[in-house]
Every structure is written in C-alpha cells, then in structure tokens.
Design an enzyme around this catalytic site. Structure first.
Site, PDB file in Angstrom:
ATOM      1  N   GLU A 115      37.446  45.175  22.432  1.00  0.00           N
ATOM      2  CA  GLU A 115      38.136  44.191  21.584  1.00  0.00           C
ATOM      3  C   GLU A 115      37.118  43.391  20.761  1.00  0.00           C
ATOM      4  OE1 GLU A 115      40.493  42.498  24.942  1.00  0.00           O
ATOM      5  OE2 GLU A 115      42.173  42.924  23.612  1.00  0.00           O
ATOM      6  N   GLU A 135      42.832  48.355  31.182  1.00  0.00           N
ATOM      7  CA  GLU A 135      43.725  47.250  31.534  1.00  0.00           C
ATOM      8  C   GLU A 135      44.895  47.716  32.395  1.00  0.00           C
ATOM      9  OE1 GLU A 135      42.154  47.536  28.709  1.00  0.00           O
ATOM     10  OE2 GLU A 135      41.515  45.565  28.003  1.00  0.00           O
TER      11      GLU A 135
HETATM   12  C1  1HE Z   1      32.099  43.012  36.568  1.00  0.00           C
HETATM   13  C2  1HE Z   1      32.796  43.629  35.510  1.00  0.00           C
HETATM   14  C3  1HE Z   1      33.901  42.932  34.975  1.00  0.00           C
HETATM   15  C4  1HE Z   1      31.198  44.943  36.128  1.00  0.00           C
HETATM   16  N1  1HE Z   1      34.198  41.721  35.473  1.00  0.00           N
HETATM   17  N2  1HE Z   1      32.435  41.809  37.037  1.00  0.00           N
HETATM   18  N3  1HE Z   1      36.766  45.861  32.602  1.00  0.00           N
HETATM   19  C5  1HE Z   1      36.747  46.882  33.465  1.00  0.00           C
HETATM   20  O1  1HE Z   1      37.723  47.187  34.116  1.00  0.00           O
HETATM   21  C6  1HE Z   1      35.429  47.576  33.595  1.00  0.00           C
HETATM   22  C7  1HE Z   1      34.869  47.261  34.970  1.00  0.00           C
HETATM   23  N4  1HE Z   1      33.505  47.732  35.092  1.00  0.00           N
HETATM   24  C8  1HE Z   1      33.164  49.018  35.278  1.00  0.00           C
HETATM   25  O2  1HE Z   1      33.987  49.936  35.226  1.00  0.00           O
HETATM   26  C9  1HE Z   1      31.719  49.296  35.595  1.00  0.00           C
HETATM   27  O3  1HE Z   1      31.139  48.090  36.053  1.00  0.00           O
HETATM   28  C10 1HE Z   1      30.894  49.828  34.400  1.00  0.00           C
HETATM   29  C11 1HE Z   1      31.347  51.251  34.053  1.00  0.00           C
HETATM   30  C12 1HE Z   1      31.028  48.922  33.167  1.00  0.00           C
HETATM   31  C13 1HE Z   1      29.403  49.829  34.803  1.00  0.00           C
HETATM   32  O4  1HE Z   1      29.248  50.557  36.016  1.00  0.00           O
HETATM   33  P1  1HE Z   1      27.951  50.329  36.918  1.00  0.00           P
HETATM   34  O5  1HE Z   1      28.028  51.302  38.050  1.00  0.00           O
HETATM   35  O6  1HE Z   1      26.731  50.344  36.065  1.00  0.00           O
HETATM   36  O7  1HE Z   1      28.033  48.816  37.470  1.00  0.00           O
HETATM   37  P2  1HE Z   1      28.910  48.203  38.683  1.00  0.00           P
HETATM   38  O8  1HE Z   1      28.194  48.446  39.982  1.00  0.00           O
HETATM   39  O9  1HE Z   1      30.327  48.643  38.613  1.00  0.00           O
HETATM   40  O10 1HE Z   1      28.888  46.647  38.324  1.00  0.00           O
HETATM   41  C14 1HE Z   1      27.707  45.867  38.469  1.00  0.00           C
HETATM   42  C15 1HE Z   1      28.148  44.447  38.719  1.00  0.00           C
HETATM   43  O11 1HE Z   1      28.873  43.972  37.579  1.00  0.00           O
HETATM   44  C16 1HE Z   1      29.116  44.349  39.881  1.00  0.00           C
HETATM   45  O12 1HE Z   1      28.931  43.082  40.468  1.00  0.00           O
HETATM   46  P3  1HE Z   1      28.095  42.916  41.850  1.00  0.00           P
HETATM   47  O13 1HE Z   1      28.139  41.450  42.129  1.00  0.00           O
HETATM   48  O14 1HE Z   1      28.788  43.770  42.858  1.00  0.00           O
HETATM   49  O15 1HE Z   1      26.701  43.421  41.535  1.00  0.00           O
HETATM   50  C17 1HE Z   1      30.460  44.370  39.221  1.00  0.00           C
HETATM   51  O16 1HE Z   1      31.466  43.749  39.986  1.00  0.00           O
HETATM   52  C18 1HE Z   1      30.174  43.566  37.970  1.00  0.00           C
HETATM   53  N5  1HE Z   1      31.119  43.845  36.905  1.00  0.00           N
HETATM   54  N6  1HE Z   1      32.211  44.829  35.254  1.00  0.00           N
HETATM   55  C19 1HE Z   1      33.477  41.202  36.480  1.00  0.00           C
HETATM   56  N7  1HE Z   1      34.601  43.414  33.955  1.00  0.00           N
HETATM   57  C20 1HE Z   1      40.778  39.463  27.073  1.00  0.00           C
HETATM   58  S1  1HE Z   1      41.610  40.670  27.945  1.00  0.00           S
HETATM   59  C21 1HE Z   1      40.482  41.960  28.217  1.00  0.00           C
HETATM   60  C22 1HE Z   1      40.889  42.710  29.421  1.00  0.00           C
HETATM   61  C23 1HE Z   1      39.780  43.557  29.921  1.00  0.00           C
HETATM   62  O17 1HE Z   1      38.660  43.488  29.493  1.00  0.00           O
HETATM   63  S2  1HE Z   1      40.221  44.624  31.184  1.00  0.00           S
HETATM   64  C24 1HE Z   1      38.823  45.619  31.428  1.00  0.00           C
HETATM   65  C25 1HE Z   1      37.875  44.996  32.383  1.00  0.00           C
END
Ligand code: 1HE
Length: 264
Positions: A115, A135
């Site tokens: 976005e 989402e």
């Molecule tokens: C997060 C977020 C997040 C990572 N909010 N903490 N977005 C998503 O659904 C995408 C979610 N993220 C992922 O699918 C993956 O993290 C990635 C593909 C982007 C990267 O993978 P990777 O293996 O390199 O990293 P990871 O181990 O999944 O994440 C590393 C850390 O970042 C981990 O935290 P930690 O404390 O365990 O180290 C994750 O929890 C954190 N992290 N992404 C919070 N999004 C205005 S409306 C918009 C609506 C949306 O955007 S919905 C889509 C949200």
C-alpha cells in the site's frame, strides 16, 4: 547529509536534491507501527521542504512487511478506523504532494508495504522482490489505501485473486501487472530509483505537480470533464516563466534531444 538522529524508524539522507528515505526497522521487517507512521509523516514534510524528489527504500532484507500486527492485535474498532484514516492521510501526502517519490523495492512488499509503495509514483523492483496481500489470511482487510491505489494499478481481478488465495507475485509478474514499472537485478533498485528521481527532479516543478495531482484526478473524471480540466492545466503550465525558458532552450537548440532507447 545522513541524518539518523530524528528517529530510528526512518533514515533520511539528501543526495543532491534527491532525498533517500529508508524504512529502518529491519528486525521487524520494517513493519509499520503507529509511531512509525508518524515518523513517515515527519519525513514527508521534511522532504517536501528541501528535496525535489525522493527515493524510498527499506533497510535489511525486505522493503516492508506491512502493518505491525503485534500492535494491531490489541486495537478496538474505533482505534482501527483512526489508524487506517491516519495511513490514508500520510500516504495521500506522498501521492498528492509536490515532489515525485520513487520506491526501490526488494524482498517482501507485503500488505501495508504494498500500500505504501502504491502511494509512490514510480516503483522499481529488484528480482528478490515479492508482492502479497495476506490480509485475508490474517482475518483483516487492506486499510492503507490498497483497495483504491493497488486495485487501480493491477486491477480488481488480480487484487481479488491475491487477497482470496494468498497468491504471491514475483517481480516480473508485478511488472506485468503494473505494480512495478521497472525490474532490475538484485541489489540495483536503489541506484535505478535514484537515476529516475534525478530525471524527474530536473523537470519543471509545476509540470511535476500537475503530473502528481492532475493526472490521477483526471482518471476519476468523466471524459469531457477530464479534457476540460486538462486544457486549463496545460495552459497554466505552458504560460509559466519556467516553461517559456525551457521552450526557448529547445527552439534555440540548447536543450538535450530525445534519443531512441539503445541509441548512442
Ligand atoms: C512482524 C511483521 C509484521 C514480521 N508485524 N511483526 N503482514 C504480513 O502478514 C507479513 C508478515 N511477515 C512475514 O510474512 C515475514 O515476516 C516476512 C516474509 C516479511 C519475512 O520473513 P522472515 O523469515 O525474514 O522474518 P520473520 O522471522 O517472519 O520475522 C522477523 C521478526 O519480524 C519477527 O519478530 P520476532 O520478535 O519473532 O523476531 C516477526 O514477528 C516480525 N514481523 N512481519 C509485526 N507485519 C493498514 S492495513 C495493512 C494490513 C497489512 O499490512 S496485513 C499484512 C501484514
């Protein structure tokens, strides 16, 4: 000058008249929290005041993983609405500001990250970039303008597919779908974005303003209304002092000639 003091969420560096703004929360894959959005807003204002174009990129291995889901999990409905409306306002400041924004995309360009990229004016993806709207999988909906901007870029059919099935698009697919305008080798997106930003920054500011503000609005008008508005904007820009000088430069053979792609 690099400035990492304003906040840890965003880095800001002015290279000539192009501001390089880096999303800087790599440990959370640049997930955007409420405070992060406010930092982006401050940075938009700063770039508007001192740059002629912006390159937006992500630090770490990803552009942006979207909304900070950890923060969002605790919100009430009205807090969610306020948050979404704030994203709208901040992203509108990018989309309908006075300077062009070029996003350099790599790794995850996901959810709110897509976005945000959709609010910029040109998107350059390197081959590591992947695009998704998870989402639906998270039980939520786009809230950062995606249903308007991303849907207009790629079309409702593709966006519906992405949101219903979790389809992940590669950089090449994103280029075919109009989500990205350029695909470059891994690691090259920021450099390409800078070149494009410099080119855009060399245009007349009033022309850029018309491109950023009139062009998208004219898309939403009826055909005759759009043509009517276009005539006024064309006349307004063409009669500016800067246009006169640029037109004379061309006629007096002082301006660079256009070249076909690939020609010397
Ligand atoms: C997060 C977020 C997040 C990572 N909010 N903490 N977005 C998503 O659904 C995408 C979610 N993220 C992922 O699918 C993956 O993290 C990635 C593909 C982007 C990267 O993978 P990777 O293996 O390199 O990293 P990871 O181990 O999944 O994440 C590393 C850390 O970042 C981990 O935290 P930690 O404390 O365990 O180290 C994750 O929890 C954190 N992290 N992404 C919070 N999004 C205005 S409306 C918009 C609506 C949306 O955007 S919905 C889509 C949200």
């Amino acid at each position: 000058m690099a400035d990492h003091t304003a906040t840890s969420f965003v880095t800001y560096e002015l290279k000539g008249n192009v501001a390089h703004i880096g999303l800087n929360r790599p440990e959370k894959r640049n997930a955007i929290s409420d405070r992060f959005v406010e930092t982006i807003a401050e940075t938009v204002a700063r770039a508007e005041s001192e740059a002629k174009a912006v390159v937006l990129f992500g630090h770490g291995d990803h552009f942006c993983a979207g909304l900070d889901l950890a923060e969002h999990v605790k919100k009430t409905p009205i807090e969610g609405v306020r948050g979404s409306r704030r994203w709208h306002a901040v992203f509108a400041g990018i989309e309908h500001g006075t300077i062009p924004w070029i996003s350099a995309l790599h790794g995850a360009v996901v959810g709110g990250g897509l976005e945000l990229a959709s609010a910029t004016h040109i998107r350059v993806a390197d081959k590591s970039a992947f695009f998704a709207l998870p989402e639906g999988q998270r039980g939520i909906f786009v809230g950062g303008g995606g249903s308007v901007r991303a849907a207009r870029l790629m079309g409702v059919a593709r966006m519906t597919d992405m949101m219903l099935t979790g389809r992940v698009a590669s950089a090449e697919e994103a280029e075919r779908w109009n989500l990205a305008q350029y695909v470059v080798e891994k690691g090259m997106a920021r450099q390409k974005a800078h070149e494009l930003a410099e080119a855009a920054a060399s245009n007349a500011e009033i022309s850029n303003y018309a491109v950023l503000n009139a062009l998208p609005r004219i898309q939403d008008m009826a055909k005759e209304d759009g043509l009517f508005v276009e005539s006024f904007i064309a006349s307004f820009t063409a009669t500016s002092p800067e246009a006169e000088e640029r037109l004379r430069a061309f006629l007096e053979k002082r301006a660079a000639r256009l070249k076909a792609p690939g020609s010397a």
